[in-house]
Design an enzyme around this catalytic site. Structure first.
Site, PDB file in Angstrom:
ATOM      1  N   HIS A  21       0.893  -1.169   0.000  1.00  0.00           N
ATOM      2  CA  HIS A  21       0.000   0.000   0.000  1.00  0.00           C
ATOM      3  C   HIS A  21       0.924   1.209   0.000  1.00  0.00           C
ATOM      4  O   HIS A  21       1.683   1.398   0.962  1.00  0.00           O
ATOM      5  CB  HIS A  21      -0.878  -0.004   1.249  1.00  0.00           C
ATOM      6  CG  HIS A  21      -1.687  -1.257   1.387  1.00  0.00           C
ATOM      7  ND1 HIS A  21      -3.012  -1.330   1.035  1.00  0.00           N
ATOM      8  CD2 HIS A  21      -1.351  -2.501   1.823  1.00  0.00           C
ATOM      9  CE1 HIS A  21      -3.461  -2.556   1.257  1.00  0.00           C
ATOM     10  NE2 HIS A  21      -2.474  -3.293   1.736  1.00  0.00           N
ATOM     11  N   GLU A 202      -6.969 -12.585   6.074  1.00  0.00           N
ATOM     12  CA  GLU A 202      -5.935 -12.000   6.941  1.00  0.00           C
ATOM     13  C   GLU A 202      -6.459 -12.142   8.376  1.00  0.00           C
ATOM     14  O   GLU A 202      -5.858 -12.817   9.200  1.00  0.00           O
ATOM     15  CB  GLU A 202      -5.692 -10.530   6.570  1.00  0.00           C
ATOM     16  CG  GLU A 202      -4.619  -9.839   7.412  1.00  0.00           C
ATOM     17  CD  GLU A 202      -4.450  -8.342   7.056  1.00  0.00           C
ATOM     18  OE1 GLU A 202      -5.374  -7.753   6.470  1.00  0.00           O
ATOM     19  OE2 GLU A 202      -3.377  -7.779   7.396  1.00  0.00           O
ATOM     20  N   ASP A 280       3.624  -5.112   2.393  1.00  0.00           N
ATOM     21  CA  ASP A 280       2.319  -4.609   2.848  1.00  0.00           C
ATOM     22  C   ASP A 280       2.354  -3.109   3.182  1.00  0.00           C
ATOM     23  O   ASP A 280       1.991  -2.290   2.341  1.00  0.00           O
ATOM     24  CB  ASP A 280       1.811  -5.430   4.045  1.00  0.00           C
ATOM     25  CG  ASP A 280       0.296  -5.400   4.190  1.00  0.00           C
ATOM     26  OD1 ASP A 280      -0.391  -4.840   3.316  1.00  0.00           O
ATOM     27  OD2 ASP A 280      -0.217  -5.960   5.187  1.00  0.00           O
TER      28      ASP A 280
HETATM   29  N1  HPA Z   1      -5.009  -5.109   5.521  1.00  0.00           N
HETATM   30  C1  HPA Z   1      -6.139  -4.483   5.184  1.00  0.00           C
HETATM   31  N2  HPA Z   1      -6.165  -3.225   4.784  1.00  0.00           N
HETATM   32  C2  HPA Z   1      -5.019  -2.561   4.683  1.00  0.00           C
HETATM   33  C3  HPA Z   1      -3.831  -3.150   5.004  1.00  0.00           C
HETATM   34  C4  HPA Z   1      -3.823  -4.496   5.456  1.00  0.00           C
HETATM   35  O1  HPA Z   1      -2.782  -5.122   5.758  1.00  0.00           O
HETATM   36  N3  HPA Z   1      -2.877  -2.215   4.792  1.00  0.00           N
HETATM   37  C5  HPA Z   1      -3.487  -1.101   4.334  1.00  0.00           C
HETATM   38  N4  HPA Z   1      -4.790  -1.309   4.273  1.00  0.00           N
HETATM   39 ZN    ZN Z   2      -2.387  -5.164   2.556  1.00  0.00          ZN
END
Ligand code: HPA
Ligand code: ZN
Length: 338
Positions: A21, A202, A280
């Site tokens: 991101h 996740e 990430d």
């Molecule tokens: N998970 C979900 N949304 C997110 C993440 C993540 O790791 N990083 C930035 N937005």
């Molecule tokens: Zn992510």
């Protein structure tokens, strides 16, 4: 002490990053300087205080700070500087191709124009291609804690930029916001020729991964860790060769895994899953691409062959065309001396 040969291998091999991101690459130093440049008040006295605040028990703890952090991003130049700094880290880590997420709703929702965000990011990526030789793709994420109408409105806003946007993604607070909330907008994105990816598994249950595969028709799953709770799902993902973009340091910092020693990356590989390693939100979770690989090397028995597999997967699972993929895989092969 000589460097662990596995870490040398990680350094030497070119890699692709598929789960980053761009707003999550905002380092505290830049957050502080942009806050000053733009006259934004941050609830921290200094950079150290920002770093100390990065203690998360779960995804939402992180997201609260992530949205607060991005408030310093206001001008096209800010988005350029953010993206350019990330590309420098790519160069240091021998990341030669990157597919970055951005969260337009995180900006338009606070009055920043879509154009400001996109053109700032895009011009840095163009410079990255020309000056650093790093190729890239852009994936526009929908925030899943907002409703589907908001996502449709964002897809419409993206209209003038769609020739430069490769795909759509789904991120933010997972539990309580299943993929099924977004079936219609993903279907429309697919009809428009966009690739589709989604964060799933996740924190959310395996059911969310089924929904992402069958309902959102995704080309990749972001994270996907909780697939391991359902062996039929693992089998299905393996048969489909559906890539999973795994993020080890994120998993540790968000308590998706209790300990890096317990990270399931080797189990995933052994199960035939097409997994890749990614950072990430590197500024929040303790490191960029090579840091993530090195953390696995330090904590697990990840072998050289497994590292090579993960690196090859990163190109195979990318949205590059066939010829570009082959060229990268050949370079990997040449470096390995075969
Ligand atoms: N998970 C979900 N949304 C997110 C993440 C993540 O790791 N990083 C930035 N937005
Ligand atoms: Zn992510």
């Amino acid at each position: 002490m000589p460097i662990d040969p596995r870490k040398q291998l990680i350094r030497d091999l070119p890699k692709a990053e598929l789960h980053i991101h761009i707003e999550g690459s905002l380092e505290p130093e830049m957050m502080f300087s942009l806050a000053q440049r733009n006259g934004v008040e941050l609830p921290y006295a200094n950079v150290e205080a920002i770093r100390e605040a990065y203690q998360f028990n779960c995804l939402q703890d992180f997201l609260d700070l992530y949205y607060q952090g991005m408030s310093v991003l206001q001008t096209r130049q800010d988005f350029y500087d953010l993206t350019w700094a990330y590309l420098q880290r790519c160069r240091e880590d021998n990341v030669v191709h990157t597919e970055i997420f951005f969260d337009p709703q995180g900006h338009t929702g606070r009055g920043i124009e879509f154009d400001t965000v996109f053109e700032g990011i895009w011009s840095a990526l163009q410079d990255g291609e020309h000056e650093l030789g790093i190729s890239s793709r852009v994936i526009m994420c929908f925030l899943r804690h907002l409703d589907q109408d908001d996502a449709f409105a964002t897809l419409e806003q993206a209209g003038p930029y769609l020739d430069r946007i490769t795909g759509v993604g789904l991120d933010s607070s997972e539990v309580g916001h299943p993929p099924s909330k977004f079936f219609a907008v993903f279907e429309q994105a697919g009809q428009m020729g966009l690739k589709r990816v989604a964060h799933a598994g996740e924190e959310g249950p395996p059911e969310y991964i089924y929904e992402a595969v069958d309902g959102l028709q995704v080309d990749r799953i972001d994270h996907g860790n909780r697939a391991l709770e359902d062996h039929l799902l693992v089998q299905r993902l393996a048969e489909l060769k559906l890539p999973l973009t795994v993020c080890p340091q994120s998993n540790l910092r968000l308590a998706v895994v209790p300990d890096m020693k317990a990270h399931p990356i080797r189990t995933m590989l052994a199960a035939g899953l097409k997994v890749t390693v990614n950072s990430d939100d590197p500024a929040y979770f303790g490191g960029y691409m090579n840091d993530n690989f090195n953390a696995l090397v330090d904590a697990t028995d990840l072998s050289a062959d497994e590292i090579i597999k993960l690196v090859r997967n990163s190109f195979k699972a990318s949205f590059l065309d066939k010829h570009a993929k082959l060229a990268h895989l050949k370079t990997v092969q040449a470096i390995l001396g075969h």
